[in-house]
Design an enzyme around this catalytic site. Structure first.
Site: not given
Length: 651
Positions: A394, A366, A282
Site C-alpha cells: 500500500r 501505511e 470488542k
C-alpha cells in the site's frame, strides 16, 4: 435443534421474537468462541458486532442490498446468518471457510476486504452505479476496528458527501473509547427528525425565506442554525461528519439490537448518505476477552474456552525482532519505531514500553508512515517501520518517491513475508521482493535464522543514505544454520563434490536449499548452497560462482515474476554468463488459505520437489524449461572438466 440451525438466510431473522433473537445472539457467541479456540481467527471484533449484524440483516435485504465490511475480519456473524453456520467448523482450514468475506462462498459477500479503509470507496462506487442504473437498492458499509484511521476512508467520505442521492448507509462500528452513548427520548426524537426527508426541505425553505428578509434575515438564520447545531452537538457529537455534509445518527448502543434497528431504519428512510454511529465493545459477552487488556482477544492463538487462557506457544520470529529492537534502542538514541496500528502483532510493544517517546503508532496509514519515516530520517533519526509484508504494498509509491528518491535512511521490517497461510490470499507476503526490485538504491535483506536477523538488522540501521528492508516469515524460526565459508557478502552453507549445481536459498528458503543439497549429494551430484543475505543489490561474487557451475537453482518465498530469481537471471545474462538458471518461487496467483507447510508442498517449494526437478533438468541435458535458459550441450561441459551428474540418478 438450536435457533441458529434454522437460519438459512437473513430473511429468517425477521420471523424471530425479541427473546428468540437474544437467544440466537448467545448461540452465535458460543459457536464463535468454541470454533476460534481451536481454529484461531478474529474473535474480539466479531463478539462485538453480534447485535449490530443481526440488526443490519433485519433492516436491509441482503444480497439485493449490499453489505461491505471493513475490515473484513468482523464478518463471522454475517457468515453465520447467511446460510453458512453448518460449515463454520472449517473456519480458516484448508478447503474450508475463509476468515474474510469471500465471493466464492456466498452471494452475500461483496469483497474480501482484509486490507483496511477500503469499504467506503467500494460502497461509493456501488451506490453510484445503482443510482445511474435506476435500481432501488441500498449499500451498507460497516467500518470499524481502526479502519477510519486510514486516509483512503477520508478520501471516500469527501466524495460520498456530495452524492446526495446515493442510498448509502455508513455504519461506524466504534469499538474504541470514543463518545458516551446518547440515550433518552430527546436523542431518539432528534434522530428521527434529522433523517426525515421533509427535514431538509423545511430547513431549505426556512433558510431561503429568512435570508430574503432585508437587514436581519441572514443574521436570524445564522442564529437559529447555531442554536439547532448546538443542541444537537450537546446530545450527539456529529459535528465532524455533518461538517462534511453527511447526515449523522447516533451514537447508539451497538449491543442494543432494537436501538440499532431503529437507527438503521431511520437512515434507510432518508434516501441519501447517512452515518450511523454505533458504540460497541470488542470481546462483548465473553469475560476473558473483555478483560484482555492488550486487544480483547482480537486474534488469539488456541485457548481454553472456560478460562480464556491461551495455550503455550514457542517464540516466533516476531519475538526475536522485538528483542533486537530493544537492544538497538538501548545502544542508539537515534533509533525510533513506527507501526501502523499493529504495535503488538509486529513486536514493537516492548520497544514502546521502554522508549515511549520514540515510538509512533500512526493508525492504519501505511502511506503516511513511510513518508513520515522519511521526514524522521531527514531530521537526523533512524526510523524502523515494522509492518506486515502484505501491507507494504500500500505504501509502494512512498517507498519509491519519498524515501528512495530522497536517499532517506529508513529501515522497513517486513513481518509475515512469503506464504502465511491461514489468513488467505490477501495476507501472503509474496509481492514485496518483486515490487522492491525496481526501487533504485534500496537494499533488501532476507535472514535465514535468528542469528542472521540480528546481524542483518544491525547492518540495515547503519545505512543512512538509502532505504533498507529486512524481511522474515510467519511462525517459529528454524535452528541457526552455520556458515562454512564466505562468498563475497553471501554465506556458503554447503559445499559437496564437484561444481554441478549452485543452489541459492533466499531467507527462509535456505533451510529448504540445504535439504535439496542433501538429496542431490546422495545421488552423487555436486552441490554448493549459498544464502545471499542481501538479495538486492545482487552480489557480484554470486554471478562469478554461477559461471563456475553447470546449473543455478534459485529458491525464494516470493512470486516468481520479478523476484530474486528473475533478477539474478537478468544479472547473469547481462554479465555474459551462460549457465542456465532454474527459478523456484510462488506462482503468480492468489493462493487459497491453508497451513503454510501445506501450501509450500502444493506449490512445490519443498526439498523433495526441488531436488527431483533439478535431477530431471540434469538428466534432460539442460533442455529448455520454464525459467531455464539453454546452455551448451552437456558434452561441452564435461570436456571442460566441470563434472557431470549420473544420467539415471533418482531420489
Amino acid at each position: 435443534m438450536g435457533l441458529l440451525e434454522r437460519i438459512a438466510a437473513p430473511q429468517d431473522l425477521r420471523d424471530l421474537s425479541d427473546d428468540q433473537l437474544e437467544l440466537l445472539a448467545s448461540e452465535i457467541r458460543d459457536l464463535m468462541i468454541r470454533t476460534v479456540a481451536t481454529n484461531t481467527g478474529h474473535l474480539g471484533p466479531n463478539l462485538g458486532v453480534v447485535e449490530l449484524t443481526l440488526a443490519m440483516h433485519r433492516v436491509f435485504d441482503s444480497p439485493r442490498d449490499k453489505i461491505v465490511f471493513d475490515t473484513g475480519h468482523q464478518s463471522y456473524v454475517h457468515k453465520l446468518v447467511t446460510g453458512r453456520a453448518g460449515d463454520f467448523g472449517t473456519l480458516r482450514r484448508e478447503g474450508g471457510m475463509s476468515g474474510y468475506p469471500s465471493q466464492s462462498e456466498s452471494d452475500h459477500d461483496v469483497v474480501e476486504n482484509s486490507h483496511a479503509s477500503t469499504a467506503l470507496s467500494y460502497a461509493d462506487g456501488l451506490a453510484k452505479a445503482y443510482t445511474i442504473r435506476g435500481e432501488d437498492r441500498h449499500v451498507v458499509a460497516v467500518i470499524g476496528d481502526g479502519a477510519l484511521t486510514g486516509g483512503m476512508a477520508w478520501e471516500a467520505l469527501n466524495n460520498i458527501a456530495i452524492q446526495h442521492d446515493s442510498k448509502l448507509v455508513i455504519v461506524v462500528n466504534d469499538n474504541g473509547r470514543s463518545y458516551t452513548p446518547t440515550i433518552g427520548g430527546l436523542a431518539t426524537a432528534l434522530t428521527a427528525l434529522r433523517t426525515n426527508p421533509r427535514y431538509e426541505l423545511v430547513l431549505d425553505m426556512v433558510k431561503r425565506r429568512l435570508n430574503a428578509v432585508p437587514g436581519i434575515g441572514a443574521m436570524a438564520y445564522d442564529a437559529l442554525h447555531a442554536v439547532k447545531k448546538g443542541l444537537k452537538d450537546a446530545v450527539a457529537p456529529q459535528g465532524l461528519f455533518e461538517d462534511l455534509g453527511l447526515k449523522y445518527v447516533g451514537p447508539v448502543d451497538g449491543h442494543d439490537r432494537h436501538a440499532v434497528e431503529q437507527a438503521l431504519t431511520s437512515a434507510k428512510r432518508f434516501g441519501g448518505p447517512v452515518i450511523v454511529h454505533a458504540i460497541t465493545r470488542k470481546g462483548y459477552g465473553y469475560d476473558p476477552a473483555e478483560r484482555h487488556e492488550a486487544d480483547q482477544f482480537h486474534s488469539p492463538g488456541p485457548f481454553d474456552v472456560q478460562t480464556g487462557a491461551e495455550k503455550p506457544k514457542g517464540r516466533i520470529w516476531t519475538d526475536h525482532f522485538s528483542d533486537a529492537m530493544v537492544r538497538l534502542g538501548e545502544s542508539r538514541q537515534d533509533i525510533v519505531a513506527i507501526t501502523a496500528a499493529m504495535m503488538h502483532p509486529v513486536g514493537l510493544d516492548a520497544f514502546q514500553a521502554r522508549f515511549p517517546k520514540r515510538t509512533f503508532d500512526v493508525g492504519i496509514a501505511e502511506q503516511h508512515a513511510a513518508t513520515s519515516a522519511a521526514g524522521l530520517a531527514m531530521g537526523g533519526l533512524h526510523p524502523v517501520f515494522a509492518v506486515y509484508a502484505t501491507f507494504l504494498n500500500r505504501a509502494f509509491d512512498q517507498v519509491l518517491m519519498d524515501c528512495a528518491l530522497h536517499r532517506a535512511g529508513v529501515t522497513f521490517v517486513l513481518d509475515r513475508s512469503g506464504v502465511t497461510g491461514d489468513d488467505g490470499a490477501s495476507h501472503n507476503g509474496m509481492w514485496d521482493m518483486s515490487l522492491l526490485q525496481v526501487v533504485p538504491g534500496l537494499r533488501l535483506a532476507a535472514p535465514r535464522d535468528i542469528a542472521r536477523l540480528n546481524e542483518l538488522l544491525d547492518e540495515a540501521v547503519e545505512v543512512d543514505d538509502a532505504p533498507t528492508v529486512v524481511r522474515f516469515p510467519k511462525g517459529p524460526p528454524p535452528e541457526d544454520i552455520s556458515t562454512i565459508a564466505k562468498l563475497g557478502g553471501a554465506d556458503v552453507l554447503v559445499r559437496n563434490g564437484t561444481k554441478d549445481v549452485l543452489v541459492i536459498g533466499v531467507g527462509s528458503m535456505a533451510e529448504v536449499a540445504v535439504g535439496v543439497a542433501e538429496r542431490l549429494t546422495a545421488q552423487g551430484i555436486g552441490v554448493t548452497v549459498v544464502d545471499p543475505r542481501w538479495v538486492k543489490p545482487i552480489d557480484p561474487a554470486l554471478i562469478e560462482a554461477a559461471a563456475d557451475h553447470r546449473l543455478v537453482v534459485t529458491i525464494e518465498d516470493n512470486g516468481v515474476a520479478g523476484g530474486v530469481g528473475a533478477s539474478f537471471l537478468q544479472a547473469v545474462t547481462a554479465a555474459g554468463v551462460r549457465t542456465p538458471v532454474k527459478i523456484h518461487g510462488i506462482p503468480q496467483e492468489f493462493l487459497d488459505h491453508a497451513k503454510r507447510p501445506k501450501i509450500l508442498e502444493t506449490i512445490g517449494l519443498t526439498p523433495q520437489a526441488i531436488a527431483l526437478d533439478t535431477i530431471t533438468v540434469l538428466d534432460g541435458g539442460l533442455q529448455d524449461d520454464a525459467g531455464l535458459r539453454l546452455d551448451e550441450p552437456e558434452g561441452d561441459a564435461q570436456a571442460e572438466g566441470e563434472g557431470s551428474s549420473p544420467r539415471q540418478a533418482r531420489l
